[in-house]
Design a protein around this motif. Structure first.
Motif, short mmCIF file in Angstrom:
data_model
loop_
_atom_site.label_atom_id
_atom_site.label_comp_id
_atom_site.label_asym_id
_atom_site.label_seq_id
_atom_site.Cartn_x
_atom_site.Cartn_y
_atom_site.Cartn_z
N ALA A 158 0.84 -1.20 0.00
CA ALA A 158 0.00 0.00 0.00
C ALA A 158 0.88 1.25 0.00
CB ALA A 158 -0.92 0.00 1.20
N LYS A 159 1.96 1.21 0.75
CA LYS A 159 2.89 2.35 0.79
C LYS A 159 3.49 2.59 -0.59
CE LYS A 159 7.03 4.11 2.96
NZ LYS A 159 8.23 3.82 3.71
N THR A 160 3.91 1.52 -1.25
CA THR A 160 4.47 1.65 -2.60
C THR A 160 3.43 2.20 -3.57
OG1 THR A 160 5.96 -0.21 -2.19
CG2 THR A 160 5.54 0.35 -4.49
N ALA A 161 2.19 1.71 -3.48
CA ALA A 161 1.13 2.20 -4.36
C ALA A 161 0.87 3.68 -4.12
CB ALA A 161 -0.15 1.39 -4.14
N LEU A 162 0.89 4.10 -2.86
CA LEU A 162 0.69 5.53 -2.55
C LEU A 162 1.83 6.36 -3.12
CD1 LEU A 162 -0.65 5.31 1.11
CD2 LEU A 162 -1.85 6.28 -0.86
N GLU A 163 3.05 5.87 -3.00
CA GLU A 163 4.19 6.61 -3.56
C GLU A 163 4.07 6.72 -5.07
OE1 GLU A 163 7.40 4.32 -1.88
OE2 GLU A 163 7.39 5.50 -0.02
N GLN A 164 3.58 5.66 -5.72
CA GLN A 164 3.37 5.71 -7.18
C GLN A 164 2.30 6.73 -7.55
OE1 GLN A 164 2.42 1.64 -8.12
NE2 GLN A 164 4.57 1.00 -8.18
N LEU A 165 1.38 6.95 -6.65
CA LEU A 165 0.32 7.94 -6.88
C LEU A 165 0.78 9.36 -6.51
CD1 LEU A 165 -2.76 5.94 -5.57
CD2 LEU A 165 -2.34 6.63 -7.93
N GLY A 166 2.02 9.48 -6.03
CA GLY A 166 2.56 10.79 -5.70
C GLY A 166 2.32 11.24 -4.28
N VAL A 167 1.92 10.32 -3.42
CA VAL A 167 1.66 10.65 -2.02
C VAL A 167 2.94 10.41 -1.23
CG1 VAL A 167 0.29 10.09 0.03
CG2 VAL A 167 -0.76 10.04 -2.24
N THR A 168 3.35 11.41 -0.45
CA THR A 168 4.53 11.27 0.39
C THR A 168 4.12 10.63 1.71
OG1 THR A 168 5.45 13.27 -0.59
CG2 THR A 168 6.44 12.50 1.48
N ILE A 169 4.82 9.57 2.06
CA ILE A 169 4.54 8.85 3.29
C ILE A 169 5.64 9.14 4.28
CG2 ILE A 169 4.13 6.58 4.32
CD1 ILE A 169 2.12 7.31 2.14
N ASP A 170 5.26 9.67 5.45
CA ASP A 170 6.23 9.92 6.52
C ASP A 170 6.12 8.80 7.53
OD1 ASP A 170 7.27 12.27 5.53
OD2 ASP A 170 5.83 13.53 6.60
#
Length: 150
Positions: free
Chosen positions: A123-135
């Motif tokens: 899910a973290k990888t998918a969010l990063e692919q969508l341009g969401v920065t995960i802290d």
């Protein structure tokens, strides 16, 4: 005297009705295995349609929205790790359909509620692919230290 007895009887009936409603709500608050399997199968069929370049019908869209609503309602009542794969699959369908906000919601639900499952890194990888920065907590602490000049 009759009024007192009648009041007690009415109060007893109300309390028993309320307790029945609460116990029925508790019993029905968890999605059944069959419902989870049905939702998973529906999402799989929608994914196949998307990969097959078929258009989704209004009924397909309604099914996807209904599944997301059921998942969100279940999360409010009693979260269960059984929901993580459904959120992930739904997120993938939304992502494939270029419905970015909905996909982000699904993936974030996994990170926020099921961070200890195998789907959290995906899910973290998918969010990063969508341009969401995960802290992550350590990144947030490091950034705070940098800002303070430590």
């Amino acid at each position: 005297m009759k009024k007192i007895i009648l009041s007690i009887l009415v109060g007893f009936l109300l309390l028993s009705a309320i307790s029945l409603d609460v116990s029925a709500a508790k019993k029905s608050s968890k999605l059944s295995k069959e419902a989870i399997t049905e939702m998973s199968d529906t999402i799989d069929k929608l994914t196949q349609k998307i990969y097959g370049r078929a258009l989704l019908s209004p009924q397909d869209n309604e099914n996807l929205i209904g599944i997301k609503i059921k998942l969100d309602n279940q999360m409010l009542m009693s979260p269960s790790t059984e929901l993580a794969p459904l959120y992930f699959k739904a997120g993938n369908v939304y992502k494939l359909r270029d419905m970015k906000p909905e996909a982000i919601e699904c993936y974030q639900a996994i990170l926020e509620n099921f961070s200890d499952t195998a789907l959290a890194p995906k899910a973290k990888t998918a969010l990063e692919q969508l341009g969401v920065t995960i802290d992550t907590p350590t990144q947030t602490e490091d950034k705070a230290e940098e800002d303070e000049g430590i």
